[in-house]
Write a protein that holds these residues in place. Structure first.
Motif, short mmCIF file in Angstrom:
data_model
loop_
_atom_site.label_atom_id
_atom_site.label_comp_id
_atom_site.label_asym_id
_atom_site.label_seq_id
_atom_site.Cartn_x
_atom_site.Cartn_y
_atom_site.Cartn_z
N VAL A 394 -48.81 9.43 75.90
CA VAL A 394 -48.44 9.72 74.52
C VAL A 394 -46.96 9.42 74.32
N SER A 395 -46.50 8.33 74.91
CA SER A 395 -45.08 8.02 74.91
C SER A 395 -44.49 8.01 73.51
N PHE A 396 -45.22 7.46 72.54
CA PHE A 396 -44.63 7.22 71.23
C PHE A 396 -45.31 8.00 70.10
N THR A 397 -46.20 8.92 70.43
CA THR A 397 -46.92 9.61 69.37
C THR A 397 -46.00 10.47 68.51
N GLU A 398 -44.89 10.94 69.07
CA GLU A 398 -44.03 11.80 68.28
C GLU A 398 -43.25 11.04 67.22
N PHE A 399 -43.31 9.71 67.24
CA PHE A 399 -42.67 8.93 66.20
C PHE A 399 -43.57 8.73 64.99
N THR A 400 -44.77 9.28 65.04
CA THR A 400 -45.77 9.06 64.00
C THR A 400 -46.18 10.39 63.38
N ALA A 414 -44.80 -0.07 63.46
CA ALA A 414 -46.11 -0.06 64.10
C ALA A 414 -46.01 0.61 65.46
N VAL A 415 -47.04 1.40 65.77
CA VAL A 415 -47.10 2.10 67.05
C VAL A 415 -48.48 1.87 67.64
N GLY A 416 -48.52 1.48 68.89
CA GLY A 416 -49.79 1.33 69.59
C GLY A 416 -49.89 2.34 70.72
N VAL A 417 -50.90 3.19 70.68
CA VAL A 417 -51.13 4.19 71.72
C VAL A 417 -52.44 3.83 72.42
N GLU A 418 -52.40 3.72 73.74
CA GLU A 418 -53.54 3.22 74.50
C GLU A 418 -53.99 1.88 73.91
N ARG A 604 -54.40 3.74 67.52
CA ARG A 604 -54.81 4.57 68.65
C ARG A 604 -56.09 3.96 69.20
N GLY A 605 -56.01 3.47 70.39
CA GLY A 605 -57.07 2.64 70.93
C GLY A 605 -58.46 3.21 70.86
N PHE A 606 -58.63 4.52 71.00
CA PHE A 606 -59.97 5.07 71.08
C PHE A 606 -60.28 6.03 69.94
#
Length: 850
Positions: A394-400, A414-418, A604-606
Motif C-alpha cells: 500500500v505504498s501510495f494509497t495514502e495519496f488517494t 494517477a496511482v497504481g496499486v498492485e 487498484r489491480g484487484f
C-alpha cells in the motif's frame, strides 16, 4: 644569540603544537653549565612558566586542562578546535610537574607508543586522550582496537559505540583487518574527492586508537599500518598506535611517518625529543566520562536524525520548478552543526534516480519522505506525480481519497496499486506522449530547455513530472511483447526526460537479472546518475563500491555519479510511517489548498468495477451511435471501455468464458444501451438458458422496464424465431448450442444489423461459439468479442491468431473490436460483491480446460 632568544623560539614551537620542544632540549644540553650557575632555580622557574603559557595557548579547554579539575557539567564543544595539539601528560623537572606535555594529533599526525594498555600508565593515558578528543571534536569517527585487554580499556566508551561514533571494539587480528580495510577505503574515497578539486574539510576526522596489537598481527598488517600512517593525515585519518615495539628476533618495524613517539620505560616515560620525563595523565573521573560520552552520544543522535516535520518548508508551495526540483531527505553524520542536511534533486545533473534495497529495507519510507518533501515545496502547477506500485503493498494509497479520508495529494494524477504490467506500460506510454507534446511546443517556440519554454510560454502549464515505479523489475519480467514496449518507453523517457521535465524514479530490490534489459542496461541505467542504496541493495552501486554493505534500516547511501566510488554520502532519513498524525494533517492541508476537485485516477489491480460508478454511465443520453459499456480500461485514466453498435454487418457482441462474470457484463451492456435510446424506440429481448443466471436476467428486465423500454422474456425454442417489428437487442445468457438452431443464429448474425437487430450473447465455450457461428468462415459475422477465462490459443482460433499473447488473469478481460482493429485490456463490470461470492474456478483469469 642569547638563551632567552632560544627560549622564545621554543615557546613559539609549542604554540604551533609541535609538542616536543626540540629547541628546549638543545638549550638544556648546550647550556647545562649556565643553568648550573647562580640563579638556576630562577631560570628553571621562568622556563617552566613560559612553557606552561605556551602549552595553554596550544591546547585550551578540553584539549589541555587537567581533567580532574573540569566539572562534569562542562559542555562539550560544538565547533571543531582550531589547534592540533592535545595533552597526554605533564613534563617534570626534578620530579615536580612543570608544564603540559602535548602531541600534535588531529590535523597534524600520529602518536606512537611502545607500551600498550597492559601498562596502567598507558591505559590511563588512552582513556584521558580519548575523552579529550571526543569532547573537543563534534565531527569525529572512531575505530577502537584492543588486542591486549580484550576491550576493557575502552569499556567506559560504550556510549560512543552505541551512538555509532565508534565501531565495535576490535580484539583480534581479523577484526583489526576489517578496521584497516574500512580506513583504506575511506582514505581512497577522500583522496578521490580531493583529486576532483573538492574540499574535504567538512569530512569527519577518523581516529584509530589501538590500545595494543593482537598477538597474531604479522608483517603484512604492520606494513598496512605504516602505509595508512603515511597517507592518513592528508585524508583526515590519524593513529594512536600503542604496542609498537621492536621485539627480539623479529622483523624490523616499518617507520611510522608523521608521528610523535612515546617511550615507556620502567619508571620513566619520554615524549619525542623532549629532554624531560613525562608523567602520563591518569584515567579521567567516571562522572566526567559519563557526562562527556553521554552528551556527545545524545548530540550525535539529535544531529543525525531528521524528523518528518523537518522535511516540510516553512512556507508551503513557495518554490519554483523552473530549473529543477529538490528536497531534503535526511542528515549525514556531520549533523546539523556541520550543515549535514542531505538534499537531492531532479535537474540536468541528476534527472532520474535508481533506488535499491531488500524487502523491509526502507524503500517505502524513503519514497514517502521524498514525495511529501516535494509536494510541500512545489504547487500542483509546478509538479505532477504518477505513482506505480507493482507489489502487494500500500505504498501510495495514502495519496488517494478513501472512505475514511476524502482528502488526497493534489499533485497526484494517477496511482497504481498492485498494478498490472499493462497499466505500467500505459503510464510510460502516456509520459512518452507528453514528451512528444512538449517537444512540439519547444520546436514551435524555439526553445531547447524546459526553463526557456516556460519563459516564452508562461500561459501554458508545464509542471515538472515525477513518475515513481516501485518494484519496477516486475514491469520487465520475461521477454514478451509487454516487456519490449516497456523497455522502448523507458529508454525514450530516460534519454529525453531531462530536456522536457519528465523524471523517473525506479525502485527495486535489484536491477540485475532483468532479461528484457540485457541489451539496454547501460543505455538506460546510464541515464540514472542518482543512486540511493538502502540496506540489502545489490548491483546498484559500481562494482567494488560496497558502501551500502554496513548500513542499517533508516540509513541510505546517496551517490550522485552513477554509483562510482568516492561519491557516496551516507545519511539517516526519518521514518514517515511513525508520523501518521503529522502526515494526515499535512495531506489535508495540501488538499484544502487545491484549485481543482478532480481526483487522481486510482488503479487498484484487484478491485471490482461497477457500472454505477462510471462517470460516463451517469452522462449517457439517447444517441444514434449507442455504446455498450463493458468495463474500465487498464490505462492511465481508467477510461470506459465499450462496444459501439450500428447497422454495419457483424455488429454483434459475444462474451466468452465459463465465469459468471460474463452475466454481469451482459447486464451492464444491456442497461447502458437502454439509457441511449428513447423509451419505446427499441425493444429488448432477454433469454436465460444458462444455469444460475435467472436473477441477473430478471434484474436486467426490471431495470430496462423502469427506463420505459419494451422488454420480453424468451423461452428456449423461441429465441431465434421471435418476430421483431422494431430495432431490437437480443440479450442471451447462455447461447451455447444456438438453441438448437445454428442456421437461424447465423442468419441473424449475417442480416440482423441491417434490420436493427443486434445480439449480445454469452458463450461459455470458445470452441462451441466458433462452431455456432459457422467456423472460421463466420468470424466476421460477430465483430465484437470479450475474452474472459479462455485460453490464448482458443481466442486465436476465433479472431484469426493475433491474440495468441493473451493470458487470462483474475478480474481482467480482453475487449476486441475486429472492425475497429482494437483490443483493450479491461477490468469487467460486475455486480457489487460478485467476486467475493464466486468459487475460484469461476473468477476471470482461471482458465478452464476444454
Amino acid at each position: 644569540m642569547t638563551w632567552r632568544t632560544e627560549l622564545e623560539r621554543a615557546a613559539a614551537r609549542l604554540r604551533e603544537a609541535a609538542g616536543a620542544a626540540d629547541e628546549v632540549e638543545q638549550l638544556l644540553r648546550d647550556d647545562a653549565s649556565r643553568l648550573a650557575a647562580t640563579g638556576v632555580e630562577q631560570r628553571r622557574s621562568e622556563l617552566a612558566e613560559r612553557l606552561r603559557a605556551a602549552a595553554a595557548q596550544a591546547a585550551t579547554g578540553w584539549l589541555g586542562e587537567d581533567l580532574a579539575a573540569i566539572a562534569p557539567g562542562t559542555p562539550v564543544w560544538t565547533d571543531a578546535p582550531s589547534t592540533e595539539a592535545v595533552r597526554i601528560g605533564t613534563a617534570e623537572i626534578d620530579d615536580a610537574p612543570a608544564f603540559p606535555a602535548l602531541a600534535g594529533l588531529l590535523g597534524k599526525g600520529h602518536l606512537v607508543c611502545d607500551g600498550d594498555a597492559a601498562d596502567p600508565r598507558v591505559a590511563g593515558m588512552l582513556q584521558s586522550l580519548l575523552l579529550r578528543i571526543t569532547a573537543a571534536n563534534p565531527n569525529l569517527e572512531l575505530s577502537l582496537v584492543d588486542g591486549v585487554t580484550l576491550g576493557q580499556v575502552f569499556a567506559p566508551a560504550t556510549a560512543l559505540v552505541d551512538a555509532g561514533i565508534a565501531g565495535p571494539v576490535a580484539t583480534d587480528h581479523l577484526a583489526l583487518g576489517r578496521v584497516l580495510t574500512a580506513a583504506e577505503k575511506r582514505l581512497t574515497e577522500l583522496r578521490d574527492i580531493a583529486a576532483r578539486g573538492q574540499s574535504i574539510a567538512d569530512q569527519p576526522f577518523h581516529l584509530i586508537v589501538i590500545a595494543g596489537l593482537p598477538p597474531e598481527v604479522g608483517t603484512s598488517m604492520r606494513e598496512r599500518l605504516a602505509a595508512l600512517a603515511h597517507a592518513g593525515p592528508s585524508a583526515r585519518c590519524h593513529l594512536v598506535l600503542c604496542g609498537w615495539k621492536q621485539l627480539p628476533h623479529r622483523e624490523s618495524l616499518p617507520a611510522i611517518e608523521h608521528a610523535t613517539y612515546l617511550h615507556c620505560k620502567e619508571g620513566e616515560v619520554r615524549l619525542g625529543s623532549l629532554p624531560l620525563p613525562v608523567r602520563l595523565d591518569a584515567a579521567p573521573p567516571p562522572s566526567l566520562v559519563r557526562a562527556v560520552y553521554g552528551s556527545r552520544a545524545q548530540q550525535r543522535k539529535e544531529a543525525g536524525e531528521l524528523s518528518v516535520a523537518d522535511l516540510v518548508p516553512e512556507v508551503l508551495w513557495s518554490a519554483s520548478s523552473r530549473n529543477g526540483l529538490s528536497t531534503v531527505i535526511g542528515r549525514d553524520q556531520a549533523g546539523r552543526s556541520q550543515g549535514g542536511d542531505v538534499e537531492v534533486a531532479f535537474d540536468d545533473a541528476t534527472p532520474h534516480w535508481l533506488i535499491g534495497g531488500r524487502t523491509g529495507g526502507g524503500k517505502t519510507v524513503f519514497l514517502l519522505d521524498v514525495l511529501y518533501g516535494l509536494a510541500t515545496r512545489y504547487s500542483p502547477s509546478e509538479l505532477e506525480l504518477y505513482l506505480l506500485d507493482f507489489k502487494e503493498g500500500v505504498s501510495f494509497t495514502e495519496f488517494t481519497p478513501s472512505p475514511l479520508d476524502p482528502s488526497w495529494i493534489p499533485h497526484v494524477k494517477a496511482v497504481g496499486v498492485e498494478s498490472d504490467r499493462e497499466y505500467g506500460v500505459a503510464v510510460l506510454g502516456a509520459l512518452r506522449a507528453e514528451l512528444s507534446r512538449r517537444a512540439g511546443l519547444m520546436k514551435r517556440a524555439g526553445a531547447t530547455r524546459l526553463a526557456r519554454l516556460r519563459e516564452l510560454r508562461p500561459e501554458t502549464p508545464l509542471p515538472r513530472i515525477v513518475a515513481v515505479v516501485d518494484e519496477f523489475h516486475v514491469l520487465f519480467a520475461g521477454n514478451d511483447r509487454l516487456a519490449g514496449e516497456a523497455v522502448a518507453h523507458l529508454e525514450e523517457l530516460a534519454r529525453k526526460g531531462r530536456s522536457y521535465g519528465v523524471h523517473l524514479v525506479l525502485a527495486s530490490q535489484t536491477i540485475s537479472g532483468i532479461e528484457a534489459l540485457y541489451s539496454k542496461k547501460d543505455s538506460i541505467f546510464g541515464q540514472f546518475p542518482l543512486r540511493v542504496a538502502l540496506p540489502g541493495a545489490k548491483h546498484l552501486l559500481d562494482e567494488g563500491n560496497d558502501a551500502a554493505d554496513g548500513i542499517s534500516v533508516g540509513q541510505a547511501v546517496i551517490n550522485d555519479a552513477g554509483g562510482i566510488k568516492g561519491r557516496n554520502r551516507t545519511c539517516r532519513f526519518p521514518d514517515a510511517s511513525s508520523a501518521e498524525d503529522l502526515l494526515t494533517g499535512l495531506r489535508r492541508q495540501l488538499w484544502e489548498r487545491r484549485d481543482s476537485d478532480v481526483e487522481p485516477v486510482v488503479f487498484r489491480g484487484f478491485d471490482e468495477q461497477h457500472l454505477e460508478d462510471d462517470p460516463r454511465f451517469a452522462d449517457l443520453a439517447p444517441t444514434h451511435a449507442p455504446v455498450a459499456l463493458l468495463g474500465r480500461a487498464v490505462d492511465v485514466h481508467m477510461s470506459s471501455v465499450g462496444y459501439q453498435f450500428d447497422r454495419s454487418p457483424g455488429r454483434h457482441l459475444a462474451v466468452l468464458g465459463t465465469s459468471a462474470v460474463a452475466a454481469d457484463m451482459l447486464a451492464a451492456a444491456a442497461v447502458s444501451l437502454g439509457r441511449q435510446h428513447e423509451p419505446g424506440s427499441v425493444a429488448f429481448e432477454v433469454a436465460a438458458t444458462a444455469v444460475g443466471v435467472e436473477d441477473t436476467a430478471r434484474q436486467v428486465v426490471s431495470e430496462l422496464e423502469a427506463g420505459g423500454h419494451e422488454c420480453r422474456r424468451l423461452a428456449p425454442g423461441s429465441i431465434l424465431n421471435a418476430k421483431r417489428a422494431k430495432p431490437t437487442y437480443l440479450v442471451w445468457f447462455g447461447a451455447d448450442g444456438a438453441d438448437g438452431q445454428p442456421s437461424a443464429l447465423r442468419n441473424l448474425l449475417l442480416h440482423g444489423p441491417a434490420d436493427g437487430v443486434h445480439l449480445v450473447g454469452w458463450w461459455r465455450g470458445a470452441r462451441r461459439f466458433l462452431d455456432d457461428i459457422g467456423g472460421s468462415a463466420g468470424r466476421e459475422h460477430c465483430a465484437g468479442v470479450v475474452a474472459l477465462n479462455i485460453a490464448g490459443n482458443d481466442l486465436a482460433a476465433i479472431t484469426g491468431g493475433y491474440e495468441r499473447a493473451w493470458e487470462a488473469r483474475t478480474n481482467r478481460c480482453l475487449v476486441i473490436d475486429r472492425h475497429a482493429g482494437t483490443q483493450t485490456l479491461a477490468v469487467p463490470y460486475v455486480r457489487p460483491g460478485r467476486l467475493d461470492g464466486l468459487p475460484v474456478q469461476d473468477i476471470p483469469g482461471k482458465v478452464e480446460s476444454r
